[in-house]
Design a protein around this motif. Structure first.
Motif, PDB file in Angstrom:
ATOM      1  N   ARG A 172       0.849  -1.183   0.000  1.00 32.02           N
ATOM      2  CA  ARG A 172       0.000   0.000   0.000  1.00 32.02           C
ATOM      3  C   ARG A 172       0.886   1.235   0.000  1.00 32.02           C
ATOM      4  N   LEU A 173       0.593   2.160  -0.904  1.00 26.74           N
ATOM      5  CA  LEU A 173       1.411   3.346  -1.091  1.00 26.74           C
ATOM      6  C   LEU A 173       0.655   4.588  -0.640  1.00 26.74           C
ATOM      7  N   TYR A 174       1.368   5.494   0.019  1.00 26.39           N
ATOM      8  CA  TYR A 174       0.800   6.750   0.496  1.00 26.39           C
ATOM      9  C   TYR A 174       1.745   7.903   0.146  1.00 26.39           C
ATOM     10  N   SER A 175       1.193   8.994  -0.346  1.00 27.60           N
ATOM     11  CA  SER A 175       1.962  10.232  -0.473  1.00 27.60           C
ATOM     12  C   SER A 175       1.824  11.013   0.830  1.00 27.60           C
ATOM     13  N   LEU A 176       2.943  11.488   1.351  1.00 25.00           N
ATOM     14  CA  LEU A 176       2.961  12.183   2.636  1.00 25.00           C
ATOM     15  C   LEU A 176       3.623  13.544   2.480  1.00 25.00           C
ATOM     16  N   LEU A 177       2.908  14.590   2.845  1.00 24.49           N
ATOM     17  CA  LEU A 177       3.494  15.927   2.775  1.00 24.49           C
ATOM     18  C   LEU A 177       4.421  16.149   3.952  1.00 24.49           C
ATOM     19  N   GLY A 178       5.572  16.729   3.658  1.00 19.55           N
ATOM     20  CA  GLY A 178       6.469  17.223   4.690  1.00 19.55           C
ATOM     21  C   GLY A 178       6.388  18.738   4.729  1.00 19.55           C
ATOM     22  N   ASN A 179       7.413  19.363   5.259  1.00 23.16           N
ATOM     23  CA  ASN A 179       7.423  20.825   5.326  1.00 23.16           C
ATOM     24  C   ASN A 179       7.447  21.420   3.924  1.00 23.16           C
ATOM     25  N   SER A 180       6.687  22.481   3.719  1.00 25.30           N
ATOM     26  CA  SER A 180       6.630  23.149   2.426  1.00 25.30           C
ATOM     27  C   SER A 180       7.675  24.257   2.364  1.00 25.30           C
ATOM     28  N   GLN A 181       7.937  24.706   1.145  1.00 23.09           N
ATOM     29  CA  GLN A 181       9.056  25.605   0.916  1.00 23.09           C
ATOM     30  C   GLN A 181       8.733  26.574  -0.207  1.00 23.09           C
ATOM     31  N   LYS A 182       9.376  27.739  -0.193  1.00 26.33           N
ATOM     32  CA  LYS A 182       9.312  28.689  -1.291  1.00 26.33           C
ATOM     33  C   LYS A 182      10.734  28.967  -1.765  1.00 26.33           C
ATOM     34  N   LEU A 183      10.971  28.812  -3.072  1.00 28.08           N
ATOM     35  CA  LEU A 183      12.281  29.097  -3.644  1.00 28.08           C
ATOM     36  C   LEU A 183      12.123  29.969  -4.881  1.00 28.08           C
ATOM     37  N   ASP A 184      13.208  30.617  -5.257  1.00 26.58           N
ATOM     38  CA  ASP A 184      13.208  31.501  -6.407  1.00 26.58           C
ATOM     39  C   ASP A 184      12.800  30.744  -7.675  1.00 26.58           C
ATOM     40  N   GLY A 185      11.815  31.262  -8.378  1.00 25.26           N
ATOM     41  CA  GLY A 185      11.330  30.582  -9.570  1.00 25.26           C
ATOM     42  C   GLY A 185      12.360  30.503 -10.674  1.00 25.26           C
ATOM     43  N   GLY A 186      13.167  31.528 -10.819  1.00 30.44           N
ATOM     44  CA  GLY A 186      14.211  31.499 -11.831  1.00 30.44           C
ATOM     45  C   GLY A 186      15.214  30.393 -11.587  1.00 30.44           C
ATOM     46  N   ALA A 187      15.570  30.176 -10.317  1.00 31.33           N
ATOM     47  CA  ALA A 187      16.491  29.087  -9.991  1.00 31.33           C
ATOM     48  C   ALA A 187      15.860  27.732 -10.250  1.00 31.33           C
ATOM     49  N   MET A 188      14.576  27.606  -9.984  1.00 25.58           N
ATOM     50  CA  MET A 188      13.911  26.318 -10.152  1.00 25.58           C
ATOM     51  C   MET A 188      13.683  25.967 -11.626  1.00 25.58           C
ATOM     52  N   PHE A 189      13.685  26.963 -12.510  1.00 26.64           N
ATOM     53  CA  PHE A 189      13.424  26.687 -13.918  1.00 26.64           C
ATOM     54  C   PHE A 189      14.610  27.019 -14.824  1.00 26.64           C
ATOM     55  N   GLY A 190      15.793  27.154 -14.256  1.00 27.93           N
ATOM     56  CA  GLY A 190      17.008  27.268 -15.055  1.00 27.93           C
ATOM     57  C   GLY A 190      16.961  28.398 -16.052  1.00 27.93           C
ATOM     58  N   ASN A 191      17.178  28.067 -17.342  1.00 30.60           N
ATOM     59  CA  ASN A 191      17.234  29.118 -18.358  1.00 30.60           C
ATOM     60  C   ASN A 191      15.882  29.388 -19.011  1.00 30.60           C
ATOM     61  N   ALA A 192      14.799  28.809 -18.475  1.00 28.80           N
ATOM     62  CA  ALA A 192      13.466  29.144 -18.996  1.00 28.80           C
ATOM     63  C   ALA A 192      13.092  30.552 -18.543  1.00 28.80           C
ATOM     64  N   PRO A 193      12.559  31.386 -19.411  1.00 33.25           N
ATOM     65  CA  PRO A 193      12.199  32.755 -19.026  1.00 33.25           C
ATOM     66  C   PRO A 193      10.985  32.780 -18.103  1.00 33.25           C
ATOM     67  N   ARG A 194      10.916  33.826 -17.299  1.00 36.81           N
ATOM     68  CA  ARG A 194       9.789  33.962 -16.372  1.00 36.81           C
ATOM     69  C   ARG A 194       8.455  33.978 -17.110  1.00 36.81           C
ATOM     70  N   ALA A 195       8.422  34.576 -18.292  1.00 35.90           N
ATOM     71  CA  ALA A 195       7.167  34.622 -19.054  1.00 35.90           C
ATOM     72  C   ALA A 195       6.630  33.227 -19.337  1.00 35.90           C
ATOM     73  N   LEU A 196       7.528  32.245 -19.394  1.00 36.53           N
ATOM     74  CA  LEU A 196       7.109  30.863 -19.622  1.00 36.53           C
ATOM     75  C   LEU A 196       6.780  30.164 -18.313  1.00 36.53           C
ATOM     76  N   TRP A 197       7.736  30.159 -17.359  1.00 38.10           N
ATOM     77  CA  TRP A 197       7.518  29.348 -16.158  1.00 38.10           C
ATOM     78  C   TRP A 197       6.433  29.907 -15.247  1.00 38.10           C
ATOM     79  N   SER A 198       6.170  31.207 -15.313  1.00 42.26           N
ATOM     80  CA  SER A 198       5.124  31.773 -14.457  1.00 42.26           C
ATOM     81  C   SER A 198       3.728  31.288 -14.845  1.00 42.26           C
ATOM     82  N   ARG A 199       3.581  30.683 -16.038  1.00 42.86           N
ATOM     83  CA  ARG A 199       2.307  30.059 -16.404  1.00 42.86           C
ATOM     84  C   ARG A 199       2.073  28.784 -15.590  1.00 42.86           C
ATOM     85  N   TRP A 200       3.149  28.130 -15.200  1.00 42.11           N
ATOM     86  CA  TRP A 200       3.053  26.858 -14.475  1.00 42.11           C
ATOM     87  C   TRP A 200       3.073  27.056 -12.960  1.00 42.11           C
ATOM     88  N   SER A 201       3.865  28.039 -12.490  1.00 44.91           N
ATOM     89  CA  SER A 201       4.027  28.271 -11.046  1.00 44.91           C
ATOM     90  C   SER A 201       3.983  29.770 -10.805  1.00 44.91           C
TER      91      SER A 201
END
Length: 293
Positions: free
Chosen positions: A2-31
């Motif tokens: 039996r499998l369960y997804s379990l949330l741990g502590n949540s976090q906020k990080l810089d979107g530019g760092a999380m999406f590498g060389n993708a421009p903000r105009a693109l990644w801000s549609r997703w996050s």
């Protein structure tokens, strides 16, 4: 199993760092970013009960081990150890965990192994009875880090894990601790020796043939798109090649993708669209007692 997804502590990080060389105009549609350009991230663990009679935890999230100043710096939201609360909600205590599998030892994946911060207390492990499984190649990186990622590791953690006498460093596709029930895939694009654990078994309801913990090869749904990488990846071009081969394999064998950092989607099923782009065809916001035979 039996499998369960379990949330741990949540976090906020810089979107530019999380999406590498993708421009903000693109990644801000997703996050959607906040005023500080940070995006919401989960630190989700996977619990498997009755895996050959054992209770196995795949990762532990970031936890609450940081002192208040570092918690603020790294965008950790809660000051309590959320993963312990999530375990308790399904009737599992830390002492019930038999094995903890770690894709790698960056603090946002392994910090939850430590008790919550208290002034003056030295770091202590939460899962006192557990054996620990980590990649042999990654262990070398964690204990001899490069200046680029030294800050991603918890200095005391390696010694604590070794002191248990229950640490296995995996070099091949299977571990002595878990046997044939868990197959490991290896990746070096994010960090050397990343382990991607595939839990083998069939779900009669969804027809999945297993579930794989994608770790930081594919942190969430936006990163299923092959060109999207993170600024934290050591070798983005290598990661893209690894990701393409990995997704081709998971699609061909119909293995569910388990995401650790996606706030909305715990698991998805991958296919390709009319442009031959990898996309999710099915999504699970959470996994609750999914049975694999």
């Amino acid at each position: 199993m039996r499998l369960y997804s379990l949330l741990g502590n949540s976090q906020k990080l810089d979107g530019g760092a999380m999406f590498g060389n993708a421009p903000r105009a693109l990644w801000s549609r997703w996050s959607h970013p906040d005023d500080a350009n940070r995006i919401d991230l989960a630190c989700r663990a996977l619990l498997v009960q009755d895996l050959d009679g054992r209770t196995v935890l795949f990762e532990a999230g970031i936890g609450a081990f940081f002192d208040p100043a570092l918690r603020e710096r790294y965008g950790v939201i809660e000051d309590r150890h959320v993963l312990i609360d999530s375990l308790a909600a399904i009737g599992v205590s830390p002492n019930d965990i038999d094995v903890v599998v770690l894709s790698h030892l960056h603090f946002d994946h392994a910090g939850g192994l430590l008790q919550a911060y208290e002034p003056g207390r030295t770091p202590q492990l939460v899962f006192e009875n557990a054996s620990y499984v980590v990649g042999a190649e990654h262990w070398q990186r964690a204990t001899h880090p490069h200046p680029r990622d030294r800050a991603s590791f918890i200095p005391e953690l390696a010694g604590l894990l070794e002191s248990t006498g229950r640490l296995e460093k995996v070099a091949g596709d299977y571990s002595e601790t878990l046997g044939q029930s868990v197959r490991f895939h290896h990746s070096d694009g994010h960090t050397p020796g990343l382990l991607l654990a595939e839990i083998r078994g069939r779900d009669a309801d969804s027809d999945l043939n297993g579930v794989v913990f994608c770790a930081d090869l594919i942190p969430g749904e936006p990163w299923v798109h092959v060109p999207i990488t993170m600024g934290y990846d050591r070798n983005a071009e290598l990661l893209i090649d690894e990701k393409r081969a990995f997704l081709e394999d998971m699609q061909a064998r119909d293995i569910g993708l388990f995401f650790t950092h996606d706030p909305q989607t715990a698991m998805g099923r991958v296919t390709r669209d009319e442009k031959d782009k990898f996309v999710l065809t099915q999504r699970w916001p959470q996994v609750q007692a999914l049975e694999l035979a």
